[in-house]
Design an enzyme around this catalytic site. Sequence first.
Site, PDB file in Angstrom:
ATOM      1  N   SER A  72     -37.744  14.969  25.269  1.00  0.00           N
ATOM      2  CA  SER A  72     -37.330  13.693  24.696  1.00  0.00           C
ATOM      3  C   SER A  72     -38.005  13.452  23.339  1.00  0.00           C
ATOM      4  O   SER A  72     -37.897  14.298  22.449  1.00  0.00           O
ATOM      5  CB  SER A  72     -37.611  12.560  25.692  1.00  0.00           C
ATOM      6  OG  SER A  72     -36.868  11.415  25.378  1.00  0.00           O
ATOM      7  N   ASP A 216     -31.389  13.469  29.121  1.00  0.00           N
ATOM      8  CA  ASP A 216     -32.834  13.493  28.883  1.00  0.00           C
ATOM      9  C   ASP A 216     -33.570  14.371  29.900  1.00  0.00           C
ATOM     10  O   ASP A 216     -33.426  14.215  31.117  1.00  0.00           O
ATOM     11  CB  ASP A 216     -33.349  12.058  28.978  1.00  0.00           C
ATOM     12  CG  ASP A 216     -34.763  11.908  28.425  1.00  0.00           C
ATOM     13  OD1 ASP A 216     -35.579  12.821  28.611  1.00  0.00           O
ATOM     14  OD2 ASP A 216     -35.031  10.864  27.801  1.00  0.00           O
TER      15      ASP A 216
END
Length: 754
Positions: A72, A216
């Site tokens: 991320s 993610d």
Amino acid sequence: MGRISTNRKLAILTMFALVAVVFTATAQQTAGGRPKIGLTLSGGGARGLAHIGILEAIDSAGLKIDYLTGTSMGSIVGALYAMGYSGKSIGEIARKLHWNSLFSNQPELAEISFEEKKEFNKYIIEIPFEYGKPKLASGVISGEALWLELAKLCWPAKNVKNFSDFNIPFKCIATDIATGEIVTLDSGEIVTSLRASMAIPSIFTAVKIGDKKLVDGGVVRNFPVITAKEMGADIVIGSNVSAGLRKADQLVTPIDIVYQLGFYKDADDFKQERKECDIYISHNKELNEYSAASFGSVDSIIAIGERKGREMYPVFKHLADSINALYPGTEFRQDRMPFVTDIELSSIEVQGLVHSDKKFFLQRLHLKPGECYTATQLRNAILNVYGTRFYKLITYDLVPEGYGKSKMIIQAEENPLTYVKFALNYNTFTGANAIVNLTQRNFIVPNSRSFVSAAISENPRLEAEYFKYLGRNRTFGFGISTYYENNGLSFFDADFNKMQTYRNKYANVNMDVQYTVGRNMSVGAGTRWEYIKYKPQFSPFVEVRGSTNQLNTYFSFGVNSLDHKQFPTRGLLLNLEAGYIYNQHSGIKVTAENKPIDLDSAGINFNDYQRLLMNMKYYIPLGRKSTLELDGNIGYNLNYNEWQVNGYVVGGMNTVTRNQVPLVGLYEGEVITPKIGAAQLAWQYEFVRNFYAIPRVGGAVYDATPLGGKRYMYLSGYGLGAAYSSRLGPVEATMMYSDQIRKIRFYVNLGFNF
């Protein structure tokens, strides 16, 4: 002995532990040489910017990193460092970025084409329609601004398709949304990989890579220490900014619960990752008051990371010195950035078009195969197309085809052709308004945009426009439009005494052509048929009644380089129109005490005349919270003898009616004049996030002869305003005073004006 601080104790204990790690790793590497250092950066949204301070400390210590993994936000910071950016340069970049714009579905105003800026982002609700059926927006962010920013930052690695070939071998983590499995990204397009690694579920759209849809990586592996070990790291430094699972009392909304459910798998994985980490750096205590969405506190978060970096510096320095002493010749190199070159486009391919045609796309793109371009030029080219609002997302890949040459493959995702939009507005002059808009693209003919807007109010308004892109580069446009307003106004004498209350109806039909220069400037010319009607409501002294129509052929010039729609902090907004009024057919009659006044004997005629109207706002930033606003307005009629029929309406804080010259201290129409020059100075100060204080001072000189006054008279006014930037639009209230009227007034505006 003096008391040793907790942080110093931690550093000393870490160094002792590190000695054991180094000797163990060295013993294991006797045959293979220097022990390899891995660095792992966790995800955490805005909190991930604290990693920058750790990178700065590593650079200062001269510690060479051999492998880098991230998830991320950690993948973005880590990828830049792996490419060759220093920790300091990443910090400088992070401080300059407009993070709220990057994490929004709405681009910045400067990225929108000039012809679209007026209607852009001024409605509360926008409902898309496809094939006649509503397609409710999911609220998920496509991320065009983020993608373009990443493409510019990753330009030094544009030809590197294997991430192990970066200056520091790199891998990032994503999640297969279909299976929930970990996906390790180590090759392909770095921008696409980073975008996938931070595609937070329910916030960003999933990213397709190959036959997988990815989100993610924090869902399954937010702290990829094991990945660094698998790459070959003997010692792993792990920087963790994740707050982990929330406590029961923090789970308040359904969104909180859904978000929590999505990260159980990572919480289980973290236990093993933590065990494998040799030097563990936790930021949770220091970042406790910040969330993953705290992008308004970038400077504070980076500063926290820098403090943590200074705490860890002795550890990094000791590790670097120990390794360099044992293995000379492998020291850290400060300058790691690769040489950045322009790129020659061998060809351009566009994919994903359904409603718009390839010719229009390429003409707006303004790129030619065989020519060389920089990252900034490619970004501007994409924005030239994206700014038309035909497209939701435009991305590109550069496929190397020989030395210095690349094929540009563009993937476009179109917006729905039809939108129904709603807004609310209250203004001291126009009253309460419910605003409805219908926007249709490719209506009748392709490469066009049409809309109809209506304000339902006691002072109603209607506007419709059709715009068609023309020209070789689609920088010309042809427009047909119509506009109607019905206002309640009053005539005042030279001493600001009310003479007559009336309704003023105005309508026009307009045809024009325009040429846009970039995305911020336009020149044009056109002809407008105009209709004006006066209907008195009460007239004890003078009554103006009747209607007139006329033709107005004009030249226009416009600039809009503002950075924001609401409370801009920099840029210029300029609208200038110079016209020739002719072919008037007047039915205006003036009576006094029910007796007609001969217009010729009163010096009133409707002959041809020339006019100039200019409204300007210029914003100069004085700091992060402070902006100076300079306003200039000119209204000038030459060879004009029509009393007040086509005069300039002076007063008000917002431009809400035809021929208006705003001026603090006056309400709209307290002065109507054929000639006026006005200037205002305001200071916009953001004292709390999205809350503003705006003191203002203004002055004007105008021609008062139509009112029986002196040739030129002066106006001066002052205002003290409070404002709030809201989802509904600007909320503004101003207490104002004029030296000529000598009364304290209040002016209110809620939401965007029609």
